[in-house]
Scaffold this active site. Structure first.
Site, PDB file in Angstrom:
ATOM      1  N   HIS A   1      47.667  33.100  38.414  1.00 19.99           N
ATOM      2  CA  HIS A   1      47.878  34.682  37.954  1.00 19.99           C
ATOM      3  C   HIS A   1      49.363  35.059  38.738  1.00 19.99           C
ATOM      4  O   HIS A   1      49.639  34.330  39.934  1.00 19.99           O
ATOM      5  CB  HIS A   1      46.781  35.339  38.798  1.00 19.99           C
ATOM      6  CG  HIS A   1      46.962  36.850  38.807  1.00 19.99           C
ATOM      7  ND1 HIS A   1      47.849  37.699  39.286  1.00 19.99           N
ATOM      8  CD2 HIS A   1      46.130  37.723  37.745  1.00 19.99           C
ATOM      9  CE1 HIS A   1      47.488  39.057  38.786  1.00 19.99           C
ATOM     10  NE2 HIS A   1      46.527  38.971  37.908  1.00 19.99           N
TER      11      HIS A   1
ATOM     12  N   ASP B   1      43.228  30.825  45.882  1.00 18.91           N
ATOM     13  CA  ASP B   1      42.988  32.120  45.198  1.00 18.91           C
ATOM     14  C   ASP B   1      41.818  32.134  44.606  1.00 18.91           C
ATOM     15  O   ASP B   1      41.308  31.871  43.631  1.00 18.91           O
ATOM     16  CB  ASP B   1      44.278  32.323  44.286  1.00 18.91           C
ATOM     17  CG  ASP B   1      44.054  33.684  43.438  1.00 18.91           C
ATOM     18  OD1 ASP B   1      42.987  34.529  43.471  1.00 18.91           O
ATOM     19  OD2 ASP B   1      45.029  33.903  42.553  1.00 18.91           O
TER      20      ASP B   1
ATOM     21  N   GLN C   1      38.806  35.233  41.052  1.00 16.51           N
ATOM     22  CA  GLN C   1      37.905  35.099  40.061  1.00 16.51           C
ATOM     23  C   GLN C   1      37.022  34.089  40.564  1.00 16.51           C
ATOM     24  O   GLN C   1      35.502  34.283  40.065  1.00 16.51           O
ATOM     25  CB  GLN C   1      38.449  34.352  38.804  1.00 16.51           C
ATOM     26  CG  GLN C   1      39.662  34.994  37.971  1.00 16.51           C
ATOM     27  CD  GLN C   1      39.132  36.414  37.703  1.00 16.51           C
ATOM     28  OE1 GLN C   1      38.106  36.421  37.344  1.00 16.51           O
ATOM     29  NE2 GLN C   1      39.958  37.347  37.546  1.00 16.51           N
TER      30      GLN C   1
ATOM     31  N   LYS D   1      36.032  43.030  42.079  1.00 11.58           N
ATOM     32  CA  LYS D   1      35.751  42.171  41.057  1.00 11.58           C
ATOM     33  C   LYS D   1      34.430  41.700  41.288  1.00 11.58           C
ATOM     34  O   LYS D   1      33.752  40.661  40.294  1.00 11.58           O
ATOM     35  CB  LYS D   1      36.736  40.838  40.921  1.00 11.58           C
ATOM     36  CG  LYS D   1      38.027  41.164  40.313  1.00 11.58           C
ATOM     37  CD  LYS D   1      38.817  40.074  39.977  1.00 11.58           C
ATOM     38  CE  LYS D   1      40.306  40.249  39.966  1.00 11.58           C
ATOM     39  NZ  LYS D   1      40.662  41.149  38.785  1.00 11.58           N
TER      40      LYS D   1
ATOM     41  N   CYS E   1      48.391  38.749  32.998  1.00 16.53           N
ATOM     42  CA  CYS E   1      49.001  38.467  34.315  1.00 16.53           C
ATOM     43  C   CYS E   1      49.148  36.943  34.434  1.00 16.53           C
ATOM     44  O   CYS E   1      49.370  36.631  35.776  1.00 16.53           O
ATOM     45  CB  CYS E   1      48.518  39.201  35.338  1.00 16.53           C
ATOM     46  SG  CYS E   1      48.630  40.675  35.519  1.00 16.53           S
TER      47      CYS E   1
END
Lengths: 436, 158
Positions: free
Chosen positions: A147, A224, A227, A250, A390
């Site tokens: 991302h 990261d 997600q 999220k 993104c």
């Protein structure tokens, strides 16, 4: 949580949640759906089918109620007051650190630093750890699947410090080229910053394998988890992370609150992020001394209400069990892939191997721009994302401007997938006969 | 069936221009040229025009890729401005942008945009206004470029 009233969830709200919070054997999507009032909404005259969960998830009544409860019953600033409300708010806020530490297998709650979101968490590492530890010529390794929030901070640092930024290439099936990764990870690699799951394609990345290669070269590993953490059981030790970044919004929590987890020894050695109140031990006219981890990184009054409500979101997911969450999404994804593949002119992106896919279905239709797909799906009440997500390097690699992306979460059903499939067929009919 | 609002957005004339774009391609002797892009959507367009000594647009072409709204708007724009003077074309840009703001077709005969008024419905979909406007803003850039050589303007601030 120390005071009794914080456990008083007010009858129904608590009961409905408890109903849903019974774990994998008793997974009951209908019961979960009752906790999400927004799912009863109508959009364009038809029932909302919310399939944009990779952008942000919906919030259960328990989380919404906790936000209100804080402001109604014990709103106060934290870490400063001797009065009762401040102590209650402080206990609730710090209690969330403990919940999150347990949720991701962190050794101690002090390793949890609250940020605004994943982006700020990554930038925190770029501003503090990286500036203190990296020099010109050192290499940072990321991937083409990242991302923008895990690309741009490193480009900025590269331009400022003369650091070398390298990318692990992605293959056409949305996986990483592990053979090339092995050649890229070397003695100059100081940081591997890698996504746990691609937001654009849903690819689950072999983070542990990459982390082991990086650690063997003495590099630090930032994951990261924007997600990954909301959808996969995540244990920081098991995945081999030194830093982990993720966002509440999220994963059923409010917007405006995120987490940076870091190994305590790393955090302790890092300079502060922003200067201000709460991050200092003492301030004189000449100088200041820094507070301990994690407060050193949390200058100013933090986002107290959203942090406390995030704790409720963690409770909700913990009760369901993250393995059950993943299993539910895998089931939905499999069903969706089996049905969508028959839509005329469709191209579905991402790995063939379903065991390395999260609940993300990225696709395009011949001759129909993703924006038009999104527009027509919206007219059927189906909310998806259309665009580059993104992740422009991913789009560039696939040589497409954009995709349409449906992404699933705990409250989605096979019936909703059916609506998606029918509406997508309607898109093809509507734009039928268009030049490619 | 899609609802009425969708029918209003995707008017038949618009879908026709999307399926059968007019003036699509490149010119051999263009003396005005500009590139435009909506980076967020992935829409991108190139407009080439041949303007004669009297300031009349003798020929115009567009190329690039984008959604149905941006492609149809480009096609309809080229049909409209071909044969008009640059001053008339620039006035049409203003009229078009006004229509995107108000959602109303122009009220006076001299501002009449013909078929292009089918795009007025786009104003009800704010995220799509950028798509419809791209061709017009890029035309403006192309025509306002004073040099005869090709000018590239990337409208990244859009």
């Amino acid at each position: 949580m120390t005071s009794n009233h914080m456990h008083d969830h007010g009858g129904d709200v608590n009961h409905v949640g408890a109903d849903a919070m019974t774990g994998i054997r008793d997974w009951n999507t209908e019961s979960i759906r009752r906790d999400f009032p927004i799912l009863k909404r109508e959009v364009n005259g038809t029932r909302l089918v919310y399939l944009d969960n990779a952008a942000t998830s919906q919030k259960p009544v328990q989380v919404i109620a906790e936000l209100t409860r804080y402001y109604r019953d014990y709103n106060a600033n934290i870490h400063r007051g001797v009065h009762t409300l401040s102590q209650e708010a402080t206990a609730a806020y710090e209690g969330v650190r403990e919940k999150i530490a347990r949720f991701i297998g962190a050794k101690r709650p002090e390793e949890i630093i609250f940020t605004r979101n994943t982006t700020e968490a990554i930038n925190l590492v770029a501003h503090t750890w990286a500036r203190a530890n990296l020099q010109a010529g050192d290499e940072i390794l990321i991937s083409e699947l990242e991302h923008h929030s895990n690309i741009v901070p490193w480009q900025m640092l590269r331009d400022e410090r003369g650091i070398v930024l390298k990318y692990i290439p992605m293959l056409q099936d949305g996986t990483l080229d592990m053979a090339v990764a092995r050649t890229l990870i070397g003695p100059k690699t100081k940081l591997l910053s890698i996504t746990q799951m691609s937001n654009a394609l849903g690819t689950i990345i072999p983070v542990r394998e990459l982390a082991d290669l990086a650690h063997a070269q003495g590099a630090i590993v930032l994951v990261d988890g924007a997600q990954g953490v909301p959808h996969l059981a995540t244990d920081v030790t098991a995945i081999g992370a030194d830093f982990l970044a993720f966002s509440a919004h999220k994963m059923l929590g409010p917007t405006g609150i995120g987490v940076l987890w870091g190994r305590y020894a790393l955090l302790e050695a890092m300079p502060p992020f922003m200067g201000g109140g709460d991050m200092i031990l003492s301030v004189t006219m000449e100088q200041s001394t820094w507070n301990d981890v994690p407060h050193k990184f949390e200058a100013g009054t933090p986002n107290i209400a959203d942090t406390i409500a995030f704790g409720t979101a963690i409770d909700y997911l913990s009760a369901l069990g993250m393995d059950a969450v993943h299993q539910h999404e895998s089931d939905l994804l499999g069903y969706a892939l089996d049905r969508m593949v028959d839509v005329p002119g469709i191209t579905i992106y991402g790995p063939e191997d379903r065991s390395i896919r999260g609940g993300v279905l990225s696709f395009s239709l011949d001759g129909i721009h993703p924006h038009d797909i999104g527009q027509v799906l919206d007219s059927h009440g189906v909310a998806i994302r259309a665009g580059h997500h993104c992740a422009q390097p991913v789009m560039a690699c696939l040589e497409i401007p954009a995709t349409a992306r449906a992404s699933f979460y705990i409250y989605n059903t096979r019936e909703e997938v059916d609506v998606l499939v029918d509406a997508t067929r309607e898109v093809v009919r509507f734009f039928g006969g268009v030049h490619a | 069936m899609p609802d009425a609002a969708l029918e209003d957005l995707y008017r038949e004339i618009l879908l026709d221009h999307y399926r059968n774009p007019r003036h699509h391609g490149h010119l051999d002797a263009a003396n005005h040229k500009a590139d435009g892009a909506n980076p967020l959507c992935g829409d991108q367009i190139t407009i080439e025009a041949t303007v004669n000594a009297d300031g009349r647009i003798e020929d115009i072409a567009f190329s690039g890729a984008g959604c149905s709204i941006s492609q149809a708007s480009s096609s309809m724009m080229t049909v409209y401005v071909a044969g008009h003077t640059t001053a008339e074309a620039l006035r049409a840009v203003e009229t078009f942008q006004q229509m995107m703001l108000t959602g109303e077709a122009p009220s006076t005969a001299e501002q009449d945009l013909g078929d292009i008024e089918a795009l007025a419905g786009v104003a009800k979909f704010p995220v799509r206004v950028k798509c419809a406007s791209l061709a017009w803003k890029t035309l403006q850039q192309a025509l306002q470029s004073q040099t005869a050589a090709a000018v590239t303007t990337d409208e990244r601030s859009e």
